[in-house]
Design a protein around this motif. Structure first.
Motif, PDB file in Angstrom:
ATOM      1  N   SER A  42       0.813  -1.219   0.000  1.00  0.00           N
ATOM      2  CA  SER A  42       0.000   0.000   0.000  1.00  0.00           C
ATOM      3  C   SER A  42       0.847   1.269   0.000  1.00  0.00           C
ATOM      4  CB  SER A  42      -0.937   0.003   1.218  1.00  0.00           C
ATOM      5  OG  SER A  42      -0.195   0.016   2.427  1.00  0.00           O
ATOM      6  N   PHE A  43       2.160   1.134   0.258  1.00  0.00           N
ATOM      7  CA  PHE A  43       3.046   2.302   0.296  1.00  0.00           C
ATOM      8  C   PHE A  43       3.944   2.400  -0.935  1.00  0.00           C
ATOM      9  CE2 PHE A  43       2.103   1.751   4.814  1.00  0.00           C
ATOM     10  CZ  PHE A  43       1.823   3.051   5.194  1.00  0.00           C
ATOM     11  N   ALA A  44       4.049   1.317  -1.712  1.00  0.00           N
ATOM     12  CA  ALA A  44       4.987   1.299  -2.839  1.00  0.00           C
ATOM     13  C   ALA A  44       4.617   2.354  -3.875  1.00  0.00           C
ATOM     14  CB  ALA A  44       5.013  -0.086  -3.474  1.00  0.00           C
ATOM     15  N   HIS A  45       5.628   3.070  -4.375  1.00  0.00           N
ATOM     16  CA  HIS A  45       5.405   4.107  -5.379  1.00  0.00           C
ATOM     17  C   HIS A  45       5.733   3.596  -6.779  1.00  0.00           C
ATOM     18  CE1 HIS A  45       6.440   6.048  -1.507  1.00  0.00           C
ATOM     19  NE2 HIS A  45       5.472   6.893  -1.829  1.00  0.00           N
ATOM     20  N   ASP A  46       6.827   2.867  -6.889  1.00  0.00           N
ATOM     21  CA  ASP A  46       7.283   2.360  -8.185  1.00  0.00           C
ATOM     22  C   ASP A  46       6.374   1.218  -8.638  1.00  0.00           C
ATOM     23  OD1 ASP A  46       8.974   0.419  -9.916  1.00  0.00           O
ATOM     24  OD2 ASP A  46      10.169   2.252  -9.917  1.00  0.00           O
ATOM     25  N   THR A  47       5.835   1.322  -9.862  1.00  0.00           N
ATOM     26  CA  THR A  47       4.885   0.327 -10.367  1.00  0.00           C
ATOM     27  C   THR A  47       5.525  -1.054 -10.458  1.00  0.00           C
ATOM     28  OG1 THR A  47       3.768   2.033 -11.653  1.00  0.00           O
ATOM     29  CG2 THR A  47       3.322  -0.258 -12.246  1.00  0.00           C
ATOM     30  N   GLU A  48       6.761  -1.126 -10.965  1.00  0.00           N
ATOM     31  CA  GLU A  48       7.447  -2.413 -11.085  1.00  0.00           C
ATOM     32  C   GLU A  48       7.712  -3.029  -9.715  1.00  0.00           C
ATOM     33  OE1 GLU A  48       9.933  -1.755 -15.255  1.00  0.00           O
ATOM     34  OE2 GLU A  48      10.927  -1.461 -13.334  1.00  0.00           O
ATOM     35  N   LYS A  59       5.944  -2.592  -7.037  1.00  0.00           N
ATOM     36  CA  LYS A  59       4.671  -3.087  -6.524  1.00  0.00           C
ATOM     37  C   LYS A  59       4.340  -4.449  -7.120  1.00  0.00           C
ATOM     38  CE  LYS A  59       1.453  -0.254  -5.421  1.00  0.00           C
ATOM     39  NZ  LYS A  59       0.343   0.727  -5.339  1.00  0.00           N
ATOM     40  N   VAL A  60       4.642  -4.643  -8.405  1.00  0.00           N
ATOM     41  CA  VAL A  60       4.414  -5.940  -9.056  1.00  0.00           C
ATOM     42  C   VAL A  60       5.268  -7.012  -8.396  1.00  0.00           C
ATOM     43  CG1 VAL A  60       4.743  -7.237 -11.212  1.00  0.00           C
ATOM     44  CG2 VAL A  60       3.703  -4.965 -11.266  1.00  0.00           C
ATOM     45  N   ILE A  61       6.519  -6.676  -8.102  1.00  0.00           N
ATOM     46  CA  ILE A  61       7.419  -7.631  -7.441  1.00  0.00           C
ATOM     47  C   ILE A  61       6.873  -8.023  -6.068  1.00  0.00           C
ATOM     48  CG2 ILE A  61       9.711  -7.867  -6.398  1.00  0.00           C
ATOM     49  CD1 ILE A  61      10.787  -6.193  -8.726  1.00  0.00           C
ATOM     50  N   LEU A  62       6.385  -7.058  -5.321  1.00  0.00           N
ATOM     51  CA  LEU A  62       5.813  -7.338  -3.999  1.00  0.00           C
ATOM     52  C   LEU A  62       4.591  -8.247  -4.120  1.00  0.00           C
ATOM     53  CD1 LEU A  62       6.030  -3.846  -2.228  1.00  0.00           C
ATOM     54  CD2 LEU A  62       7.627  -5.768  -2.083  1.00  0.00           C
ATOM     55  N   GLN A  63       3.738  -7.976  -5.085  1.00  0.00           N
ATOM     56  CA  GLN A  63       2.546  -8.796  -5.276  1.00  0.00           C
ATOM     57  C   GLN A  63       2.911 -10.231  -5.667  1.00  0.00           C
ATOM     58  OE1 GLN A  63       0.645  -6.312  -8.202  1.00  0.00           O
ATOM     59  NE2 GLN A  63      -0.570  -5.182  -6.682  1.00  0.00           N
ATOM     60  N   HIS A  64       3.942 -10.361  -6.508  1.00  0.00           N
ATOM     61  CA  HIS A  64       4.407 -11.696  -6.894  1.00  0.00           C
ATOM     62  C   HIS A  64       4.984 -12.433  -5.685  1.00  0.00           C
ATOM     63  CE1 HIS A  64       6.078 -14.868  -9.385  1.00  0.00           C
ATOM     64  NE2 HIS A  64       7.269 -14.671  -8.833  1.00  0.00           N
ATOM     65  N   GLY A  65       5.745 -11.714  -4.852  1.00  0.00           N
ATOM     66  CA  GLY A  65       6.337 -12.324  -3.666  1.00  0.00           C
ATOM     67  C   GLY A  65       5.295 -12.820  -2.695  1.00  0.00           C
ATOM     68  N   ILE A  66       4.258 -12.033  -2.463  1.00  0.00           N
ATOM     69  CA  ILE A  66       3.219 -12.442  -1.516  1.00  0.00           C
ATOM     70  C   ILE A  66       2.421 -13.630  -2.051  1.00  0.00           C
ATOM     71  CG2 ILE A  66       1.201 -11.027  -2.197  1.00  0.00           C
ATOM     72  CD1 ILE A  66       1.052 -10.155   0.762  1.00  0.00           C
ATOM     73  N   TYR A  67       2.291 -13.719  -3.382  1.00  0.00           N
ATOM     74  CA  TYR A  67       1.623 -14.870  -3.997  1.00  0.00           C
ATOM     75  C   TYR A  67       2.428 -16.150  -3.752  1.00  0.00           C
ATOM     76  CZ  TYR A  67       0.430 -18.175  -7.712  1.00  0.00           C
ATOM     77  OH  TYR A  67       0.103 -19.309  -8.411  1.00  0.00           O
ATOM     78  N   ILE A  68       3.756 -16.079  -3.968  1.00  0.00           N
ATOM     79  CA  ILE A  68       4.619 -17.245  -3.765  1.00  0.00           C
ATOM     80  C   ILE A  68       4.626 -17.667  -2.302  1.00  0.00           C
ATOM     81  CG2 ILE A  68       7.004 -18.083  -3.860  1.00  0.00           C
ATOM     82  CD1 ILE A  68       5.672 -17.898  -6.582  1.00  0.00           C
ATOM     83  N   PHE A  69       4.733 -16.701  -1.392  1.00  0.00           N
ATOM     84  CA  PHE A  69       4.787 -17.031   0.032  1.00  0.00           C
ATOM     85  C   PHE A  69       3.472 -17.640   0.511  1.00  0.00           C
ATOM     86  CE2 PHE A  69       8.250 -13.653   1.057  1.00  0.00           C
ATOM     87  CZ  PHE A  69       9.201 -14.492   0.497  1.00  0.00           C
ATOM     88  N   ASN A  70       2.347 -17.134   0.026  1.00  0.00           N
ATOM     89  CA  ASN A  70       1.055 -17.723   0.393  1.00  0.00           C
ATOM     90  C   ASN A  70       0.948 -19.169  -0.090  1.00  0.00           C
ATOM     91  OD1 ASN A  70      -0.736 -15.976   1.919  1.00  0.00           O
ATOM     92  ND2 ASN A  70      -0.635 -14.565   0.193  1.00  0.00           N
ATOM     93  N   LYS A  71       1.439 -19.412  -1.285  1.00  0.00           N
ATOM     94  CA  LYS A  71       1.419 -20.770  -1.836  1.00  0.00           C
ATOM     95  C   LYS A  71       2.274 -21.707  -0.987  1.00  0.00           C
ATOM     96  CE  LYS A  71       2.034 -23.142  -6.279  1.00  0.00           C
ATOM     97  NZ  LYS A  71       2.445 -22.972  -7.702  1.00  0.00           N
ATOM     98  N   GLN A  72       3.451 -21.240  -0.584  1.00  0.00           N
ATOM     99  CA  GLN A  72       4.338 -22.069   0.237  1.00  0.00           C
ATOM    100  C   GLN A  72       3.750 -22.316   1.621  1.00  0.00           C
ATOM    101  OE1 GLN A  72       8.074 -19.971   0.217  1.00  0.00           O
ATOM    102  NE2 GLN A  72       8.641 -20.674  -1.832  1.00  0.00           N
ATOM    103  N   VAL A  73       3.206 -21.272   2.222  1.00  0.00           N
ATOM    104  CA  VAL A  73       2.707 -21.423   3.594  1.00  0.00           C
ATOM    105  C   VAL A  73       1.464 -22.310   3.636  1.00  0.00           C
ATOM    106  CG1 VAL A  73       1.076 -19.477   3.867  1.00  0.00           C
ATOM    107  CG2 VAL A  73       2.574 -20.117   5.751  1.00  0.00           C
ATOM    108  N   ASN A  74       0.664 -22.306   2.590  1.00  0.00           N
ATOM    109  CA  ASN A  74      -0.485 -23.211   2.534  1.00  0.00           C
ATOM    110  C   ASN A  74      -0.028 -24.670   2.562  1.00  0.00           C
ATOM    111  OD1 ASN A  74      -2.303 -21.107   2.417  1.00  0.00           O
ATOM    112  ND2 ASN A  74      -2.457 -21.110   0.186  1.00  0.00           N
ATOM    113  N   HIS A  75       1.036 -24.954   1.831  1.00  0.00           N
ATOM    114  CA  HIS A  75       1.599 -26.305   1.819  1.00  0.00           C
ATOM    115  C   HIS A  75       2.162 -26.679   3.188  1.00  0.00           C
ATOM    116  CE1 HIS A  75       3.308 -29.971   0.396  1.00  0.00           C
ATOM    117  NE2 HIS A  75       4.563 -29.533   0.362  1.00  0.00           N
TER     118      HIS A  75
END
Length: 327
Positions: free
Chosen positions: A202-208, A210-226
């Motif tokens: 919610s604080f990220a200014h740079d568009t790229e 922000k995309v990296i952060l969103q990708h990271g949270i997707y990967i971590f959620n997938k791992q933690v579910n397992h």
């Protein structure tokens, strides 16, 4: 657009070496010399043919790694440690030095090497080629470690470790107390990372970025579910889940992208250490050790790309370069 696509925009500059990386080359070569000598020494006392084959394989890996490190030392004009003898031979064997004793000495030597290598990965941030070489070295060492450990279990040379006690019946292999801890610890780590990244998005200014952060949270959620499913299956208590992200009333201008980037980079380094320790201390359950190895390989790949992205943006700390005069 994911992190890999973003990094394709980046054209690397000429590789230089910083002062810590110069030490890493020296220190890893010194350790590799000692490892080679240790294997050469103990090969004189080995009785088991299978054990001798494994040591020969380790020696080939050491020789290859030594040649690469010596080449780097010559390329960057680094003072190198003294070279050991070509080989160590004994005319007689000593029966008091058993195969089990040799196994335990090699085992602890490999662990020491792994800890040195992960430190070298963490602290080699300037020269991307050197970091890649060290990561390859680390991967090979973990493969050797896995072969060594399984061989030790087969021969009955491994100790009995404290068992994680639960009322539920276990599957093929029991959990040790350390293995149960690392399941719980990994889940906690990912929960904290997910919560932090959720706030930073919610604080990220740079568009790229922000995309990296969103990708990271997707990967971590997938791992933690397992990991959660593994914990439930093995009766390991689950910690509280992270809170859901909310829009903050704080002015986004007060938190810079560079600050957020460096915080996440620190968490990446913590993750690498956590995976390495989990692999080393997973001493009963082979399937669990394989999982930690997969997480480590994924983390290493992501860390390498994330570091390169930060260098491209000018967000990483600049370590003094080796060989340049200090004014």
């Amino acid at each position: 657009m994911d992190l890999l696509a973003i990094l394709k925009k980046f054209k690397g500059e000429q590789e230089r070496l910083d002062i810590q990386e110069a030490f890493n080359i020296y220190n890893l070569l010194r350790a590799r010399y000692v490892s080679a000598q240790t294997v050469q020494l103990f090969k004189n006392f080995v009785h088991d043919i299978g054990w001798e084959i494994i040591l020969d394989k380790f020696m080939k890996h050491f020789d290859k790694q030594i040649a690469i490190l010596e080449g780097l030392g010559e390329e960057y004009r680094i003072m190198m440690p003294s070279r050991p003898p070509l080989d160590i031979k004994f005319a007689t064997s000593i029966n008091d030095i058993t195969d089990e004793y040799i196994y335990k000495k090699i085992y602890h030597d490999l662990i020491a090497q792994l800890m040195s290598l992960i430190h070298a990965v963490r602290s080699s941030s300037t020269n991307d080629n050197l970091r890649h070489i060290i990561i390859q070295d680390l991967t090979t060492h973990f493969e050797d470690f896995d072969i060594l450990y399984k061989f030790g279990k087969l021969k009955g040379w491994e100790e009995s470790y404290p068992v994680y006690k639960t009322a539920l019946p276990h599957q093929k292999e029991q959990l040790s107390t350390s293995e149960a801890f690392h399941i719980w610890d990994h889940i906690n780590l990912r929960y904290e990372q997910i919560e932090l990244i959720g706030i930073f998005i919610s604080f990220a200014h740079d568009t790229e970025f922000k995309v990296i952060l969103q990708h990271g949270i997707y990967i971590f959620n997938k791992q933690v579910n397992h990991l959660e499913q593994i914990a439930l299956k093995l009766n390991v208590p689950l910690p509280n889940r992270p809170t859901l992200p909310v829009m903050s009333p704080i002015d986004p201008e007060t938190i810079k992208d560079k600050f957020m980037y460096r915080n996440i980079l620190s968490w990446e380094l913590t993750s690498l250490d956590t995976h390495v320790r989990a692999i080393i201390e997973t001493i009963r359950n082979d399937a669990l050790r394989k999982l930690w190895s997969e997480l480590l390989n994924t983390e290493l790949e992501y860390y390498d790309k994330y570091l390169k992205y930060g260098k491209m943006k000018g967000w990483t700390k600049v370590v003094p370069i080796y060989g340049e005069p200090v004014s």
